[in-house]
Design a protein around this motif. Sequence first.
Motif, PDB file in Angstrom:
ATOM      1  N   LEU A   4       8.449   7.203  -0.502  1.00 57.36           N
ATOM      2  CA  LEU A   4       7.684   8.407  -0.742  1.00 57.36           C
ATOM      3  C   LEU A   4       8.328   9.487   0.110  1.00 57.36           C
ATOM      4  O   LEU A   4       8.434   9.336   1.334  1.00 57.36           O
ATOM      5  CB  LEU A   4       6.210   8.220  -0.349  1.00 57.36           C
ATOM      6  CG  LEU A   4       5.428   7.147  -1.101  1.00 57.36           C
ATOM      7  CD1 LEU A   4       4.006   7.036  -0.536  1.00 57.36           C
ATOM      8  CD2 LEU A   4       5.368   7.444  -2.591  1.00 57.36           C
ATOM      9  N   VAL A   5       8.769  10.567  -0.530  1.00 52.55           N
ATOM     10  CA  VAL A   5       9.472  11.616   0.194  1.00 52.55           C
ATOM     11  C   VAL A   5       8.763  12.937  -0.033  1.00 52.55           C
ATOM     12  O   VAL A   5       8.678  13.423  -1.171  1.00 52.55           O
ATOM     13  CB  VAL A   5      10.941  11.715  -0.265  1.00 52.55           C
ATOM     14  CG1 VAL A   5      11.651  12.820   0.512  1.00 52.55           C
ATOM     15  CG2 VAL A   5      11.653  10.376  -0.066  1.00 52.55           C
ATOM     16  N   TYR A  32      -0.936   3.153  -8.836  1.00 46.49           N
ATOM     17  CA  TYR A  32      -1.278   3.525  -7.478  1.00 46.49           C
ATOM     18  C   TYR A  32      -2.020   4.849  -7.463  1.00 46.49           C
ATOM     19  O   TYR A  32      -1.632   5.795  -8.160  1.00 46.49           O
ATOM     20  CB  TYR A  32      -0.021   3.658  -6.611  1.00 46.49           C
ATOM     21  CG  TYR A  32       0.596   2.348  -6.221  1.00 46.49           C
ATOM     22  CD1 TYR A  32       1.463   1.694  -7.078  1.00 46.49           C
ATOM     23  CD2 TYR A  32       0.305   1.766  -4.996  1.00 46.49           C
ATOM     24  CE1 TYR A  32       2.019   0.483  -6.733  1.00 46.49           C
ATOM     25  CE2 TYR A  32       0.859   0.553  -4.633  1.00 46.49           C
ATOM     26  CZ  TYR A  32       1.721  -0.085  -5.507  1.00 46.49           C
ATOM     27  OH  TYR A  32       2.275  -1.279  -5.160  1.00 46.49           O
ATOM     28  N   ALA A  33      -3.063   4.916  -6.671  1.00 43.47           N
ATOM     29  CA  ALA A  33      -3.644   6.198  -6.332  1.00 43.47           C
ATOM     30  C   ALA A  33      -2.782   6.813  -5.232  1.00 43.47           C
ATOM     31  O   ALA A  33      -2.252   6.093  -4.367  1.00 43.47           O
ATOM     32  CB  ALA A  33      -5.076   6.014  -5.846  1.00 43.47           C
ATOM     33  N   ILE A  34      -2.623   8.117  -5.276  1.00 45.03           N
ATOM     34  CA  ILE A  34      -1.829   8.820  -4.276  1.00 45.03           C
ATOM     35  C   ILE A  34      -2.717   9.775  -3.510  1.00 45.03           C
ATOM     36  O   ILE A  34      -3.508  10.515  -4.107  1.00 45.03           O
ATOM     37  CB  ILE A  34      -0.677   9.615  -4.911  1.00 45.03           C
ATOM     38  CG1 ILE A  34       0.237   8.682  -5.714  1.00 45.03           C
ATOM     39  CG2 ILE A  34       0.116  10.346  -3.827  1.00 45.03           C
ATOM     40  CD1 ILE A  34       0.968   7.652  -4.890  1.00 45.03           C
ATOM     41  N   ALA A  97       0.689   9.206   0.524  1.00 44.85           N
ATOM     42  CA  ALA A  97       0.510   7.772   0.701  1.00 44.85           C
ATOM     43  C   ALA A  97       0.068   7.143  -0.610  1.00 44.85           C
ATOM     44  O   ALA A  97      -0.587   7.795  -1.425  1.00 44.85           O
ATOM     45  CB  ALA A  97      -0.532   7.501   1.780  1.00 44.85           C
ATOM     46  N   ALA A  98       0.417   5.895  -0.805  1.00 41.98           N
ATOM     47  CA  ALA A  98       0.085   5.176  -2.034  1.00 41.98           C
ATOM     48  C   ALA A  98      -0.873   4.038  -1.731  1.00 41.98           C
ATOM     49  O   ALA A  98      -0.630   3.232  -0.821  1.00 41.98           O
ATOM     50  CB  ALA A  98       1.345   4.638  -2.688  1.00 41.98           C
ATOM     51  N   VAL A  99      -1.952   4.000  -2.500  1.00 46.62           N
ATOM     52  CA  VAL A  99      -2.965   2.955  -2.368  1.00 46.62           C
ATOM     53  C   VAL A  99      -3.049   2.212  -3.698  1.00 46.62           C
ATOM     54  O   VAL A  99      -3.225   2.854  -4.738  1.00 46.62           O
ATOM     55  CB  VAL A  99      -4.334   3.564  -2.019  1.00 46.62           C
ATOM     56  CG1 VAL A  99      -5.408   2.479  -1.969  1.00 46.62           C
ATOM     57  CG2 VAL A  99      -4.258   4.329  -0.708  1.00 46.62           C
ATOM     58  N   GLU A 116      -0.620   1.227   1.192  1.00 49.97           N
ATOM     59  CA  GLU A 116       0.521   0.310   1.116  1.00 49.97           C
ATOM     60  C   GLU A 116       1.835   0.993   1.484  1.00 49.97           C
ATOM     61  O   GLU A 116       2.720   0.367   2.070  1.00 49.97           O
ATOM     62  CB  GLU A 116       0.622  -0.272  -0.298  1.00 49.97           C
ATOM     63  CG  GLU A 116       1.647  -1.371  -0.453  1.00 49.97           C
ATOM     64  CD  GLU A 116       1.478  -2.156  -1.737  1.00 49.97           C
ATOM     65  OE1 GLU A 116       0.359  -2.142  -2.301  1.00 49.97           O
ATOM     66  OE2 GLU A 116       2.463  -2.769  -2.176  1.00 49.97           O
ATOM     67  N   TYR A 117       1.950   2.278   1.138  1.00 48.60           N
ATOM     68  CA  TYR A 117       3.190   3.002   1.435  1.00 48.60           C
ATOM     69  C   TYR A 117       2.862   4.378   2.000  1.00 48.60           C
ATOM     70  O   TYR A 117       1.919   5.044   1.532  1.00 48.60           O
ATOM     71  CB  TYR A 117       4.044   3.169   0.170  1.00 48.60           C
ATOM     72  CG  TYR A 117       4.426   1.872  -0.490  1.00 48.60           C
ATOM     73  CD1 TYR A 117       3.797   1.462  -1.655  1.00 48.60           C
ATOM     74  CD2 TYR A 117       5.411   1.055   0.056  1.00 48.60           C
ATOM     75  CE1 TYR A 117       4.131   0.269  -2.260  1.00 48.60           C
ATOM     76  CE2 TYR A 117       5.762  -0.144  -0.553  1.00 48.60           C
ATOM     77  CZ  TYR A 117       5.111  -0.522  -1.714  1.00 48.60           C
ATOM     78  OH  TYR A 117       5.459  -1.713  -2.311  1.00 48.60           O
ATOM     79  N   TRP A 118       3.679   4.793   2.957  1.00 45.25           N
ATOM     80  CA  TRP A 118       3.584   6.124   3.559  1.00 45.25           C
ATOM     81  C   TRP A 118       4.914   6.838   3.426  1.00 45.25           C
ATOM     82  O   TRP A 118       5.973   6.205   3.477  1.00 45.25           O
ATOM     83  CB  TRP A 118       3.278   6.016   5.053  1.00 45.25           C
ATOM     84  CG  TRP A 118       1.899   5.599   5.421  1.00 45.25           C
ATOM     85  CD1 TRP A 118       1.481   4.353   5.784  1.00 45.25           C
ATOM     86  CD2 TRP A 118       0.735   6.424   5.492  1.00 45.25           C
ATOM     87  NE1 TRP A 118       0.137   4.348   6.079  1.00 45.25           N
ATOM     88  CE2 TRP A 118      -0.339   5.614   5.908  1.00 45.25           C
ATOM     89  CE3 TRP A 118       0.496   7.789   5.255  1.00 45.25           C
ATOM     90  CZ2 TRP A 118      -1.637   6.108   6.079  1.00 45.25           C
ATOM     91  CZ3 TRP A 118      -0.788   8.273   5.424  1.00 45.25           C
ATOM     92  CH2 TRP A 118      -1.834   7.437   5.823  1.00 45.25           C
TER      93      TRP A 118
END
Length: 128
Positions: A4-5, A32-34, A97-99, A116-118
């Motif tokens: 994620l950028v 994914y929700a963002i 971020a991705a959930v 899960e991701y930042w």
Amino acid sequence: QVQLVESGGGLVQAGGSQRLSCAASPLSLEYYAIGWFRQAPGKEREGVACVSSNHGSVNYDDSVKGRFTISKDIGKKMVYLQMTSLEPDDTARYYCAAVPERGGDCVVRPPMHDVEYWGQGTQVTVSS
């Protein structure tokens, strides 16, 4: 490797506008929700806006409601945060971020362990 950028941060005067972008690769925004989060010096990271995966519903924290707009382009794997009427209190580092999608509307301030991701973040500074 998922990345994620964020981009689009910078210095803006109070009352001005700024648009942040989050490029998600190779993440599928359909699953994914963002969320957009921010963290000011000495403060905890807090969610300000989110967009769900499939139906694209959005939610906002009260502090930005009516001033910020989150949107996404699934085909381009991009999520945006349009910020208007910026205030000095909006100064912070902004992260996307991705959930993983769990159905229903997205949660603006999910438990951090659900993320899960930042991204690495982009700095927004609002001068008075």
